[in-house]
Design a protein around this motif. Structure first.
Motif, mmCIF file in Angstrom:
data_model
loop_
_atom_site.group_PDB
_atom_site.id
_atom_site.type_symbol
_atom_site.label_atom_id
_atom_site.label_comp_id
_atom_site.label_asym_id
_atom_site.label_seq_id
_atom_site.Cartn_x
_atom_site.Cartn_y
_atom_site.Cartn_z
ATOM 1 N N VAL A 141 -3.364 4.890 -1.947
ATOM 2 C CA VAL A 141 -2.581 4.601 -0.751
ATOM 3 C C VAL A 141 -2.088 3.167 -0.870
ATOM 4 C CG1 VAL A 141 -2.639 4.350 1.771
ATOM 5 C CG2 VAL A 141 -3.901 6.215 0.669
ATOM 6 N N MET A 186 -3.719 0.356 9.430
ATOM 7 C CA MET A 186 -3.377 0.871 8.122
ATOM 8 C C MET A 186 -4.630 1.308 7.376
ATOM 9 S SD MET A 186 -0.909 1.711 6.309
ATOM 10 C CE MET A 186 -1.078 2.538 4.757
ATOM 11 N N SER A 197 0.691 -4.858 6.243
ATOM 12 C CA SER A 197 0.900 -4.608 7.676
ATOM 13 C C SER A 197 0.497 -5.811 8.513
ATOM 14 C CB SER A 197 0.104 -3.372 8.123
ATOM 15 O OG SER A 197 0.644 -2.211 7.535
ATOM 16 N N GLN A 213 -7.243 2.627 8.705
ATOM 17 C CA GLN A 213 -7.605 3.954 9.235
ATOM 18 C C GLN A 213 -6.731 5.036 8.632
ATOM 19 O OE1 GLN A 213 -7.195 3.254 13.429
ATOM 20 N NE2 GLN A 213 -9.337 2.683 13.677
ATOM 21 N N ILE A 214 -5.439 4.785 8.523
ATOM 22 C CA ILE A 214 -4.526 5.752 7.915
ATOM 23 C C ILE A 214 -4.921 5.971 6.466
ATOM 24 C CG2 ILE A 214 -2.134 6.109 7.144
ATOM 25 C CD1 ILE A 214 -1.286 4.622 9.752
ATOM 26 N N GLY A 215 -5.210 4.887 5.754
ATOM 27 C CA GLY A 215 -5.634 4.988 4.365
ATOM 28 C C GLY A 215 -6.878 5.839 4.197
ATOM 29 N N THR A 258 0.446 -0.342 -6.308
ATOM 30 C CA THR A 258 1.465 -1.231 -5.735
ATOM 31 C C THR A 258 2.528 -1.569 -6.783
ATOM 32 O OG1 THR A 258 0.147 -3.230 -6.158
ATOM 33 C CG2 THR A 258 -0.033 -2.245 -3.959
ATOM 34 N N ILE A 312 -5.577 -2.621 1.183
ATOM 35 C CA ILE A 312 -4.836 -1.976 2.264
ATOM 36 C C ILE A 312 -4.944 -2.801 3.547
ATOM 37 C CG2 ILE A 312 -4.801 0.065 3.768
ATOM 38 C CD1 ILE A 312 -3.745 0.675 1.041
ATOM 39 N N GLY A 313 -3.823 -2.910 4.228
ATOM 40 C CA GLY A 313 -3.794 -3.620 5.500
ATOM 41 C C GLY A 313 -3.175 -4.999 5.426
ATOM 42 N N GLY A 316 -2.653 -2.929 -1.676
ATOM 43 C CA GLY A 316 -3.431 -1.755 -2.045
ATOM 44 C C GLY A 316 -3.871 -1.902 -3.484
ATOM 45 N N ALA A 354 5.371 -3.175 3.935
ATOM 46 C CA ALA A 354 6.023 -3.740 5.111
ATOM 47 C C ALA A 354 7.285 -4.475 4.687
ATOM 48 C CB ALA A 354 5.077 -4.696 5.834
ATOM 49 N N ASP A 397 0.024 0.130 1.175
ATOM 50 C CA ASP A 397 0.501 -0.392 2.458
ATOM 51 C C ASP A 397 1.772 -1.167 2.180
ATOM 52 O OD1 ASP A 397 0.754 -1.559 5.001
ATOM 53 O OD2 ASP A 397 -0.931 -2.934 4.706
#
Length: 182
Positions: free
Chosen positions: A15, A1, A67, A3-5, A42, A63-64, A37, A19, A17
């Motif tokens: 961004v 996540m 996930s 990396q996507i961010g 959020t 972030i992360g 995030g 779940a 995250d």
């Protein structure tokens, strides 16, 4: 996540995250939506869910985190169900499925809630690994997949150096990140 961010951030103001943990909403079920995030982002994502059947929960730490929580829970919840099915298939192959169910019904809590037991498991790992290898052999003999047992044996082998030693939860979990000493 993360990396996507980092890929999205040049073009996004924030961004988040997210779940989902739990079954679809129903009269008896209220899934959780974990968010991590930037706090303001959020909170904005959580707002529409506050009056819905989905319970939004914010996690600190960026972030992360959402996930990571989802994958941590998934590693137990889904794998334990698969493992239970394999165990039942082996028991059924040998005509002892009712006895297995009787043993299971005697349990009052799930292993995921028994974190204080991790150090005890680590101290006994020296004898559990061979038992798990024997279980893998029994599964193979019954034409059932052996990878779950082999992987479980590999995990407990990382605790081999803790044989009969008192240890804490943190040390036991830290040891899982270390390859076994040969």
């Amino acid at each position: 996540m993360a990396q996507i961010g980092s890929l999205l951030m040049p073009n996004a103001s924030a961004v988040v995250d997210g779940a989902v943990v739990g079954s679809p909403p129903s009269e008896t079920k209220k899934p959780r939506l974990y968010l991590s995030g930037p706090e303001e982002a959020t909170a904005a994502v959580a707002q529409p869910f506050r009056s819905s059947a989905i319970q939004p929960l914010m996690l600190e730490g960026g972030i992360g985190k959402a996930s990571a929580l989802k994958l941590s829970y998934t590693s137990h919840q889904k794998a334990s169900r698969v493992l239970a099915a394999v165990a039942y298939a082996l028991a059924s192959d040998h005509g002892v499925e009712e006895e297995l169910l009787d043993i299971a019904r005697g349990r009052t809590a799930g292993y995921l809630t028994e974190t204080e037991y991790f150090p005890k498991t680590a101290a006994r790992a020296w004898r559990w690994a061979p038992e798990l290898r024997e279980a893998a052999q029994a599964l193979g003999d019954a034409h059932l997949p052996t990878a779950l047992m082999d992987a479980s044996a590999e995990v407990v082998e990382r605790w081999a150096a803790l044989k009969d030693q008192p240890t804490g939860v943190t040390e036991a979990l830290d040891r899982l990140h270390t390859a076994p000493e040969i």
